[in-house]
Design a protein around this motif. Structure first.
Motif, PDB file in Angstrom:
ATOM      1  N   ASP A 176     -55.175  31.692 -32.631  1.00 13.24           N
ATOM      2  CA  ASP A 176     -54.955  30.643 -31.624  1.00 13.24           C
ATOM      3  C   ASP A 176     -53.469  30.345 -31.449  1.00 13.24           C
ATOM      4  O   ASP A 176     -52.715  30.330 -32.430  1.00 13.24           O
ATOM      5  CB  ASP A 176     -55.652  29.341 -32.065  1.00 13.24           C
ATOM      6  CG  ASP A 176     -57.158  29.444 -31.917  1.00 13.24           C
ATOM      7  OD1 ASP A 176     -57.626  30.273 -31.111  1.00 13.24           O
ATOM      8  OD2 ASP A 176     -57.866  28.693 -32.615  1.00 13.24           O
ATOM      9  N   VAL A 177     -53.091  30.069 -30.216  1.00 18.36           N
ATOM     10  CA  VAL A 177     -51.701  29.676 -29.939  1.00 18.36           C
ATOM     11  C   VAL A 177     -51.683  28.482 -28.983  1.00 18.36           C
ATOM     12  O   VAL A 177     -52.681  28.192 -28.314  1.00 18.36           O
ATOM     13  CB  VAL A 177     -50.887  30.844 -29.309  1.00 18.36           C
ATOM     14  CG1 VAL A 177     -50.715  31.993 -30.281  1.00 18.36           C
ATOM     15  CG2 VAL A 177     -51.507  31.332 -28.002  1.00 18.36           C
ATOM     16  N   ASN A 178     -50.513  27.845 -28.902  1.00 17.70           N
ATOM     17  CA  ASN A 178     -50.327  26.754 -27.947  1.00 17.70           C
ATOM     18  C   ASN A 178     -49.938  27.321 -26.574  1.00 17.70           C
ATOM     19  O   ASN A 178     -49.750  28.536 -26.419  1.00 17.70           O
ATOM     20  CB  ASN A 178     -49.306  25.747 -28.482  1.00 17.70           C
ATOM     21  CG  ASN A 178     -48.000  26.415 -28.872  1.00 17.70           C
ATOM     22  OD1 ASN A 178     -47.622  27.431 -28.288  1.00 17.70           O
ATOM     23  ND2 ASN A 178     -47.317  25.885 -29.867  1.00 17.70           N
ATOM     24  N   SER A 179     -49.775  26.455 -25.595  1.00 20.22           N
ATOM     25  CA  SER A 179     -49.508  26.928 -24.229  1.00 20.22           C
ATOM     26  C   SER A 179     -48.822  25.819 -23.439  1.00 20.22           C
ATOM     27  O   SER A 179     -49.445  24.783 -23.174  1.00 20.22           O
ATOM     28  CB  SER A 179     -50.835  27.320 -23.582  1.00 20.22           C
ATOM     29  OG  SER A 179     -50.606  27.934 -22.333  1.00 20.22           O
ATOM     30  N   ILE A 180     -47.556  26.046 -23.074  1.00 14.19           N
ATOM     31  CA  ILE A 180     -46.768  24.992 -22.421  1.00 14.19           C
ATOM     32  C   ILE A 180     -45.919  25.619 -21.314  1.00 14.19           C
ATOM     33  O   ILE A 180     -44.697  25.623 -21.378  1.00 14.19           O
ATOM     34  CB  ILE A 180     -45.866  24.246 -23.463  1.00 14.19           C
ATOM     35  CG1 ILE A 180     -46.718  23.604 -24.556  1.00 14.19           C
ATOM     36  CG2 ILE A 180     -44.995  23.161 -22.831  1.00 14.19           C
ATOM     37  CD1 ILE A 180     -46.635  24.274 -25.878  1.00 14.19           C
ATOM     38  N   HIS A 181     -46.566  26.212 -20.329  1.00 14.97           N
ATOM     39  CA  HIS A 181     -45.781  26.869 -19.279  1.00 14.97           C
ATOM     40  C   HIS A 181     -46.558  26.944 -17.966  1.00 14.97           C
ATOM     41  O   HIS A 181     -47.790  27.025 -17.978  1.00 14.97           O
ATOM     42  CB  HIS A 181     -45.375  28.282 -19.715  1.00 14.97           C
ATOM     43  CG  HIS A 181     -46.533  29.184 -20.011  1.00 14.97           C
ATOM     44  ND1 HIS A 181     -46.947  30.159 -19.146  1.00 14.97           N
ATOM     45  CD2 HIS A 181     -47.380  29.253 -21.071  1.00 14.97           C
ATOM     46  CE1 HIS A 181     -47.993  30.791 -19.662  1.00 14.97           C
ATOM     47  NE2 HIS A 181     -48.283  30.256 -20.827  1.00 14.97           N
ATOM     48  N   GLY A 182     -45.783  26.935 -16.861  1.00 13.93           N
ATOM     49  CA  GLY A 182     -46.399  27.059 -15.545  1.00 13.93           C
ATOM     50  C   GLY A 182     -46.165  28.440 -14.949  1.00 13.93           C
ATOM     51  O   GLY A 182     -46.848  28.846 -14.015  1.00 13.93           O
ATOM     52  N   GLN A 183     -45.140  29.151 -15.463  1.00 14.18           N
ATOM     53  CA  GLN A 183     -44.820  30.475 -14.941  1.00 14.18           C
ATOM     54  C   GLN A 183     -45.292  31.546 -15.932  1.00 14.18           C
ATOM     55  O   GLN A 183     -45.666  31.222 -17.064  1.00 14.18           O
ATOM     56  CB  GLN A 183     -43.310  30.589 -14.712  1.00 14.18           C
ATOM     57  CG  GLN A 183     -42.790  29.480 -13.797  1.00 14.18           C
ATOM     58  CD  GLN A 183     -41.580  29.874 -12.986  1.00 14.18           C
ATOM     59  OE1 GLN A 183     -40.683  30.547 -13.464  1.00 14.18           O
ATOM     60  NE2 GLN A 183     -41.553  29.435 -11.733  1.00 14.18           N
ATOM     61  N   GLY A 184     -45.282  32.782 -15.506  1.00 16.32           N
ATOM     62  CA  GLY A 184     -45.736  33.849 -16.399  1.00 16.32           C
ATOM     63  C   GLY A 184     -45.360  35.202 -15.827  1.00 16.32           C
ATOM     64  O   GLY A 184     -44.944  35.302 -14.660  1.00 16.32           O
ATOM     65  N   ILE A 185     -45.521  36.220 -16.628  1.00 21.99           N
ATOM     66  CA  ILE A 185     -45.134  37.564 -16.188  1.00 21.99           C
ATOM     67  C   ILE A 185     -46.077  38.081 -15.101  1.00 21.99           C
ATOM     68  O   ILE A 185     -47.295  38.034 -15.250  1.00 21.99           O
ATOM     69  CB  ILE A 185     -45.100  38.544 -17.386  1.00 21.99           C
ATOM     70  CG1 ILE A 185     -43.883  38.228 -18.272  1.00 21.99           C
ATOM     71  CG2 ILE A 185     -45.052  40.004 -16.883  1.00 21.99           C
ATOM     72  CD1 ILE A 185     -43.639  39.217 -19.389  1.00 21.99           C
ATOM     73  N   ASP A 186     -45.468  38.568 -14.009  1.00 23.58           N
ATOM     74  CA  ASP A 186     -46.232  39.256 -12.961  1.00 23.58           C
ATOM     75  C   ASP A 186     -46.033  40.753 -13.185  1.00 23.58           C
ATOM     76  O   ASP A 186     -46.867  41.419 -13.792  1.00 23.58           O
ATOM     77  CB  ASP A 186     -45.743  38.779 -11.585  1.00 23.58           C
ATOM     78  CG  ASP A 186     -46.510  39.406 -10.441  1.00 23.58           C
ATOM     79  OD1 ASP A 186     -47.453  40.166 -10.706  1.00 23.58           O
ATOM     80  OD2 ASP A 186     -46.166  39.159  -9.275  1.00 23.58           O
TER      81      ASP A 186
END
Ligand SMILES: N[C@@H](CCC(=O)NCCCC(=O)O)C(=O)O
Length: 257
Positions: A176-186
């Protein structure tokens, strides 16, 4: 006597009252000192006032930090950002060339969140500007009104690809990991390898294929409470080991000069 490796930590620019200020979140410095066993120093974002080669002369490793700001889309031929998007042009002007130079020189690099996106963009990849509006991926943003521990708490599983850096560190196939982003790799930059995916298929970790040194970047935040999470700690320990190896090499070169 081996000396403590110097770990540069990239800064964001912002205004505090009337003063232009360089900031890093303390958790990055603490993780560099405690989990990677290095000496953290701040790398200010001064753009062309500083040469990447001069920075590489004094560090044994670099952490490219997370940030609420987004990379300006012209760096990856993206459409103009939505109105009100937070940018940090001085940071872009510092970190993108520094990332390329560090990778080329084999200086250990750990990219985190914005730093992960910087690795992809610096090497020619592109970003989704709003992952949650693609209709393909889940919403990877934190609940901004929630307490910090909740915001940075486990959010989704991570699926590690066999045979890569994360796998070789001994990390499990799924954690499990956390997640704090609105953008990501395309589009993934040429020369990068996908190290891990979120359950929705979004790229969560990358490394430089055939890199000269340790070059890993992750979309989540392993620096957060790193000492309490054995998987996050493994990543910082591996990075710290690479920084120590470079430190020994640099010391030898200095002594023989
Ligand atoms: N703005 C980018 C990157 C997100 C990011 O780095 N968040 C970190 C927030 C502060 C921190 O913990 O350092 C995006 O939205 O994708």
């Amino acid at each position: 006597m081996p000396r403590v490796p110097v770990i540069g930590i990239t800064a964001c620019t912002s205004m505090i009252e009337l003063h232009a200020t360089q900031t890093i979140s303390e958790k990055y410095a603490r993780a560099a000192a405690k989990a990677a066993c290095g000496l953290p120093i701040v790398i200010p974002s001064l753009g062309e006032l500083m040469d990447s080669a001069d920075i590489l002369d004094v560090v044994d490793g670099l952490i490219f930090t997370g940030s609420p700001s987004n990379i300006e889309p012209f760096h990856y031929n993206g459409a103009a950002s939505a109105e009100g998007t937070l940018h940090d042009p001085l940071r872009d002007a510092t970190t993108l060339p520094l990332m390329r130079a560090a990778i080329a020189a084999g200086v250990p690099v750990l990219g985190i969140c914005r730093g992960f996106q910087e690795m992809n963009v610096a090497l020619g990849g592109t970003l989704h500007q709003k992952v949650h509006e693609t209709g393909v991926f889940m919403d990877h943003r934190e609940g901004k009104d929630e307490p910090l521990d909740k915001q940075y708490g486990p959010r989704h599983t991570l699926h590690v690809k066999p045979g890569g850096m994360l796998d070789r560190m001994g990390l499990p196939a799924i954690f499990d990991v956390n997640s704090i982003h609105g953008q990501g790799i395309d589009v993934l930059a040429p020369g990068l390898r996908v190290e891990a995916l979120a359950p929705d298929g979004l790229v969560e970790a990358i490394s430089v294929e055939n890199g000269k040194g340790f070059a890993l970047a992750v979309q989540w935040h392993p620096e957060f409470q790193v000492m309490d999470n054995p998987h996050y700690l493994t990543i910082f320990q591996a990075f710290g080991k690479a920084c120590r190896q470079r430190s020994v090499l640099r010391q030898r070169l200095l002594l023989s000069a």
